[in-house]
Design a protein around this motif. Structure first.
Motif, PDB file in Angstrom:
ATOM      1  N   GLY A 113       0.859  -1.305   0.108  1.00  0.00           N
ATOM      2  CA  GLY A 113      -0.077   0.073   0.043  1.00  0.00           C
ATOM      3  C   GLY A 113       0.826   1.191  -0.173  1.00  0.00           C
ATOM      4  O   GLY A 113       0.510   2.348  -0.472  1.00  0.00           O
ATOM      5  N   SER A 114       1.903   1.344   0.710  1.00  0.00           N
ATOM      6  CA  SER A 114       2.853   2.456   1.194  1.00  0.00           C
ATOM      7  C   SER A 114       3.454   2.726  -0.584  1.00  0.00           C
ATOM      8  O   SER A 114       3.405   3.719  -1.028  1.00  0.00           O
ATOM      9  CB  SER A 114       3.809   2.239   2.027  1.00  0.00           C
ATOM     10  N   TYR A 115       3.905   1.593  -1.073  1.00  0.00           N
ATOM     11  CA  TYR A 115       4.536   1.622  -2.752  1.00  0.00           C
ATOM     12  C   TYR A 115       3.537   2.049  -3.592  1.00  0.00           C
ATOM     13  O   TYR A 115       3.857   2.804  -4.149  1.00  0.00           O
ATOM     14  CB  TYR A 115       4.956   0.241  -2.912  1.00  0.00           C
ATOM     15  N   ALA A 116       2.221   1.707  -3.350  1.00  0.00           N
ATOM     16  CA  ALA A 116       1.302   2.071  -4.495  1.00  0.00           C
ATOM     17  C   ALA A 116       0.931   3.598  -4.278  1.00  0.00           C
ATOM     18  O   ALA A 116       1.119   4.324  -5.390  1.00  0.00           O
ATOM     19  CB  ALA A 116      -0.081   1.257  -4.220  1.00  0.00           C
ATOM     20  N   VAL A 117       0.776   4.018  -3.002  1.00  0.00           N
ATOM     21  CA  VAL A 117       0.422   5.403  -2.911  1.00  0.00           C
ATOM     22  C   VAL A 117       1.708   6.433  -3.366  1.00  0.00           C
ATOM     23  O   VAL A 117       1.645   7.310  -3.915  1.00  0.00           O
ATOM     24  CB  VAL A 117       0.338   5.552  -1.156  1.00  0.00           C
ATOM     25  N   PHE A 118       3.034   5.986  -2.884  1.00  0.00           N
ATOM     26  CA  PHE A 118       3.995   6.686  -3.240  1.00  0.00           C
ATOM     27  C   PHE A 118       4.314   6.769  -4.830  1.00  0.00           C
ATOM     28  O   PHE A 118       4.570   7.896  -5.392  1.00  0.00           O
ATOM     29  CB  PHE A 118       5.398   5.889  -2.867  1.00  0.00           C
ATOM     30  N   THR A 119       4.044   5.583  -5.513  1.00  0.00           N
ATOM     31  CA  THR A 119       4.202   5.594  -6.927  1.00  0.00           C
ATOM     32  C   THR A 119       2.986   6.508  -7.496  1.00  0.00           C
ATOM     33  O   THR A 119       3.394   7.391  -8.458  1.00  0.00           O
ATOM     34  CB  THR A 119       4.043   4.037  -7.430  1.00  0.00           C
ATOM     35  N   ALA A 120       1.654   6.409  -6.974  1.00  0.00           N
ATOM     36  CA  ALA A 120       0.628   7.439  -7.463  1.00  0.00           C
ATOM     37  C   ALA A 120       0.898   8.831  -7.388  1.00  0.00           C
ATOM     38  O   ALA A 120       0.830   9.500  -8.047  1.00  0.00           O
ATOM     39  CB  ALA A 120      -0.613   6.914  -6.694  1.00  0.00           C
ATOM     40  N   ARG A 121       1.786   9.067  -6.128  1.00  0.00           N
ATOM     41  CA  ARG A 121       2.058  10.458  -5.925  1.00  0.00           C
ATOM     42  C   ARG A 121       3.101  10.876  -6.614  1.00  0.00           C
ATOM     43  O   ARG A 121       3.164  12.131  -7.485  1.00  0.00           O
ATOM     44  CB  ARG A 121       2.220  10.579  -4.394  1.00  0.00           C
ATOM     45  N   GLY A 122       4.108  10.145  -7.062  1.00  0.00           N
ATOM     46  CA  GLY A 122       5.179  10.504  -7.784  1.00  0.00           C
ATOM     47  C   GLY A 122       4.685  10.646  -9.453  1.00  0.00           C
ATOM     48  O   GLY A 122       5.116  11.728 -10.025  1.00  0.00           O
ATOM     49  N   LEU A 123       3.905   9.955  -9.863  1.00  0.00           N
ATOM     50  CA  LEU A 123       3.306  10.002 -11.298  1.00  0.00           C
ATOM     51  C   LEU A 123       2.501  11.303 -11.479  1.00  0.00           C
ATOM     52  O   LEU A 123       2.788  11.948 -12.369  1.00  0.00           O
ATOM     53  CB  LEU A 123       2.589   8.822 -11.479  1.00  0.00           C
ATOM     54  N   TRP A 124       1.720  11.511 -10.146  1.00  0.00           N
ATOM     55  CA  TRP A 124       0.896  12.748 -10.407  1.00  0.00           C
ATOM     56  C   TRP A 124       1.989  14.079 -10.526  1.00  0.00           C
ATOM     57  O   TRP A 124       1.579  15.065 -11.356  1.00  0.00           O
ATOM     58  CB  TRP A 124      -0.246  13.080  -9.102  1.00  0.00           C
ATOM     59  N   HIS A 125       2.651  14.045  -9.533  1.00  0.00           N
ATOM     60  CA  HIS A 125       3.569  15.042  -9.363  1.00  0.00           C
ATOM     61  C   HIS A 125       4.599  15.303 -10.673  1.00  0.00           C
ATOM     62  O   HIS A 125       4.980  16.465 -10.801  1.00  0.00           O
ATOM     63  CB  HIS A 125       4.474  15.058  -8.117  1.00  0.00           C
ATOM     64  N   MET A 126       4.847  14.041 -11.448  1.00  0.00           N
ATOM     65  CA  MET A 126       5.755  14.449 -12.525  1.00  0.00           C
ATOM     66  C   MET A 126       4.884  14.934 -13.566  1.00  0.00           C
ATOM     67  O   MET A 126       5.639  15.707 -14.528  1.00  0.00           O
ATOM     68  CB  MET A 126       6.006  12.789 -12.975  1.00  0.00           C
ATOM     69  N   VAL A 127       3.798  15.040 -13.911  1.00  0.00           N
ATOM     70  CA  VAL A 127       2.689  15.602 -14.813  1.00  0.00           C
ATOM     71  C   VAL A 127       2.185  16.988 -14.490  1.00  0.00           C
ATOM     72  O   VAL A 127       1.543  17.744 -15.289  1.00  0.00           O
ATOM     73  CB  VAL A 127       1.780  14.560 -15.476  1.00  0.00           C
ATOM     74  N   SER A 128       2.054  17.234 -13.123  1.00  0.00           N
ATOM     75  CA  SER A 128       1.361  18.378 -12.600  1.00  0.00           C
ATOM     76  C   SER A 128       2.167  19.831 -12.799  1.00  0.00           C
ATOM     77  O   SER A 128       3.651  19.487 -12.645  1.00  0.00           O
ATOM     78  CB  SER A 128       0.921  18.213 -11.217  1.00  0.00           C
ATOM     79  N   LEU A 129       1.689  20.721 -12.978  1.00  0.00           N
ATOM     80  CA  LEU A 129       2.180  21.954 -13.067  1.00  0.00           C
ATOM     81  C   LEU A 129       2.814  22.588 -11.740  1.00  0.00           C
ATOM     82  O   LEU A 129       2.048  22.263 -10.715  1.00  0.00           O
ATOM     83  CB  LEU A 129       1.519  23.250 -13.713  1.00  0.00           C
ATOM     84  N   PRO A 130       3.997  23.193 -11.689  1.00  0.00           N
ATOM     85  CA  PRO A 130       4.797  23.633 -12.499  1.00  0.00           C
ATOM     86  C   PRO A 130       5.864  22.568 -12.949  1.00  0.00           C
ATOM     87  O   PRO A 130       6.179  21.845 -11.857  1.00  0.00           O
ATOM     88  CB  PRO A 130       5.591  24.832 -12.351  1.00  0.00           C
ATOM     89  N   TRP A 131       6.268  22.306 -14.178  1.00  0.00           N
ATOM     90  CA  TRP A 131       7.241  21.227 -14.292  1.00  0.00           C
ATOM     91  C   TRP A 131       8.761  21.518 -14.053  1.00  0.00           C
ATOM     92  O   TRP A 131       8.951  22.609 -14.050  1.00  0.00           O
ATOM     93  CB  TRP A 131       7.206  20.924 -15.680  1.00  0.00           C
ATOM     94  N   GLN A 132       9.505  20.546 -13.551  1.00  0.00           N
ATOM     95  CA  GLN A 132      10.948  20.722 -13.179  1.00  0.00           C
ATOM     96  C   GLN A 132      11.858  20.447 -14.078  1.00  0.00           C
ATOM     97  O   GLN A 132      12.542  19.483 -13.986  1.00  0.00           O
ATOM     98  CB  GLN A 132      10.910  20.192 -11.804  1.00  0.00           C
ATOM     99  N   TRP A 133      11.858  21.117 -15.313  1.00  0.00           N
ATOM    100  CA  TRP A 133      12.556  20.782 -16.403  1.00  0.00           C
ATOM    101  C   TRP A 133      14.075  20.710 -16.069  1.00  0.00           C
ATOM    102  O   TRP A 133      14.667  19.765 -16.586  1.00  0.00           O
ATOM    103  CB  TRP A 133      12.591  22.055 -17.547  1.00  0.00           C
ATOM    104  N   SER A 134      14.657  21.417 -15.234  1.00  0.00           N
ATOM    105  CA  SER A 134      16.080  21.453 -15.034  1.00  0.00           C
ATOM    106  C   SER A 134      16.353  20.256 -14.172  1.00  0.00           C
ATOM    107  O   SER A 134      17.335  19.400 -14.456  1.00  0.00           O
ATOM    108  CB  SER A 134      16.609  22.801 -14.201  1.00  0.00           C
ATOM    109  N   LYS A 135      15.536  19.872 -13.176  1.00  0.00           N
ATOM    110  CA  LYS A 135      15.725  18.645 -12.461  1.00  0.00           C
ATOM    111  C   LYS A 135      15.561  17.115 -13.239  1.00  0.00           C
ATOM    112  O   LYS A 135      16.473  16.326 -13.222  1.00  0.00           O
ATOM    113  CB  LYS A 135      15.021  18.524 -11.272  1.00  0.00           C
ATOM    114  N   VAL A 136      14.716  17.569 -14.350  1.00  0.00           N
ATOM    115  CA  VAL A 136      14.513  16.373 -14.971  1.00  0.00           C
ATOM    116  C   VAL A 136      15.538  16.140 -16.202  1.00  0.00           C
ATOM    117  O   VAL A 136      16.322  15.003 -16.298  1.00  0.00           O
ATOM    118  CB  VAL A 136      13.184  16.352 -15.954  1.00  0.00           C
ATOM    119  N   VAL A 137      16.238  17.196 -16.809  1.00  0.00           N
ATOM    120  CA  VAL A 137      17.291  17.144 -17.762  1.00  0.00           C
ATOM    121  C   VAL A 137      18.538  16.549 -16.852  1.00  0.00           C
ATOM    122  O   VAL A 137      19.199  15.651 -17.294  1.00  0.00           O
ATOM    123  CB  VAL A 137      17.559  18.504 -18.179  1.00  0.00           C
TER     124      VAL A 137
END
Length: 269
Positions: free
Chosen positions: A28-52
């Motif tokens: 459950g902890s892993y599923a919640v963490f993954t869902a939060r990570g995916l949501w923050h990955m696509v939500s604004l503002p995007w973190q272009w410098s960190k992604v690069v």
């Protein structure tokens, strides 16, 4: 008689129940963490410098090892495939055997395993050290979501890097098969590449990229989750906890890759 609260219960049924509850809580902890990570990955503002920055670390710095593994994998496939096919008088099918084996299975699987060992372990160790040094707690205190700041860019970088590394692995592996089958064993180059052209279809390439994307999510989420919660490991705290989290990240990622490969192959066949 005083009972140690840290001691495991003596009843085997109770131990089994406690282990089952721990496993469900971890999932459950892993599923919640993954869902939060995916949501923050696509939500604004995007973190272009960190992604690069993470794409450079996960993708660019893995190019050499992926190229070497792809080359030798293709050479071994060319050698083994030739001596298997020649028994049936079908050595002309070497190009098809190498290309389909690499594109469908070995390319995405070996790429993911190698990146899990190189970059996934580093993700877990880095986040684990940030956790035990209270840097993640400091982000919480400053009202900065640590999952968004730390996990989101790593998820995005993995999803960008894995398909590109897989494509590079596939091409280099087919060149390695050419070096063995054509240069050393005498298969005609036109026959080798012609069989590749005739046998590989778009569904094969698409299936390989789908696997690469799924493996990217598995490796990034498992590695980040292990490091993010390194302080909760029952086996130790501090440096020992980070070491255990790093080891668990690589092992769990590899198991997830192989299990996911079976599930995806059963759907994509």
């Amino acid at each position: 008689m005083v009972t140690d609260p840290e001691a495991p219960p003596a009843n085997p049924v109770t131990r089994l129940g406690a282990a089952s509850l721990d496993a469900v809580a971890s999932l459950g902890s892993y599923a919640v963490f993954t869902a939060r990570g995916l949501w923050h990955m696509v939500s604004l503002p995007w973190q272009w410098s960190k992604v690069v920055r993470q794409v450079y670390f996960v993708g660019v710095k893995s190019v050499l090892v992926i190229a070497l593994i792809g080359l030798f994998t293709g050479m071994v496939l060319g050698l083994q495939g030739y001596y298997t096919l020649v028994k049936f008088g079908a050595e002309g099918l070497l190009g098809a055997a190498v290309s389909l084996s690499v594109i469908r299975e070995l390319g995405p699987v070996l790429t993911a395993i190698m990146v899990a060992g190189r970059a996934g372990s580093s993700m877990a160790a880095e986040l684990g050290i940030m956790r035990i040094s209270e840097q993640i707690d400091a982000l919480d205190a400053m009202d900065v979501d640590p999952v968004r700041y730390l996990a989101g860019p790593r998820f995005a970088a993995a999803l960008v890097s894995f398909p590109l590394l897989t494509a590079m692995f596939d091409v280099i592996a087919m060149i390695g098969g050419h070096l063995t089958g054509v240069t050393l064993l005498g298969v005609g180059p036109g026959v080798y590449w012609g069989r590749i052209h005739d046998s590989v279809v778009l569904e094969d390439v698409t299936g390989g990229f789908v696997k690469a994307l799924v493996f990217a999510l598995l490796v990034a989420s498992v590695s980040c989750w292990q490091g993010f919660y390194a302080h909760r490991r029952p086996g130790g705290f501090g440096a020992r906890g980070v070491g255990l989290a790093t080891t668990s990240a690589v092992v769990a990622s590899c198991v997830a890759i192989l299990a996911g490969d079976y599930v995806l192959t059963s759907f994509l066949m």
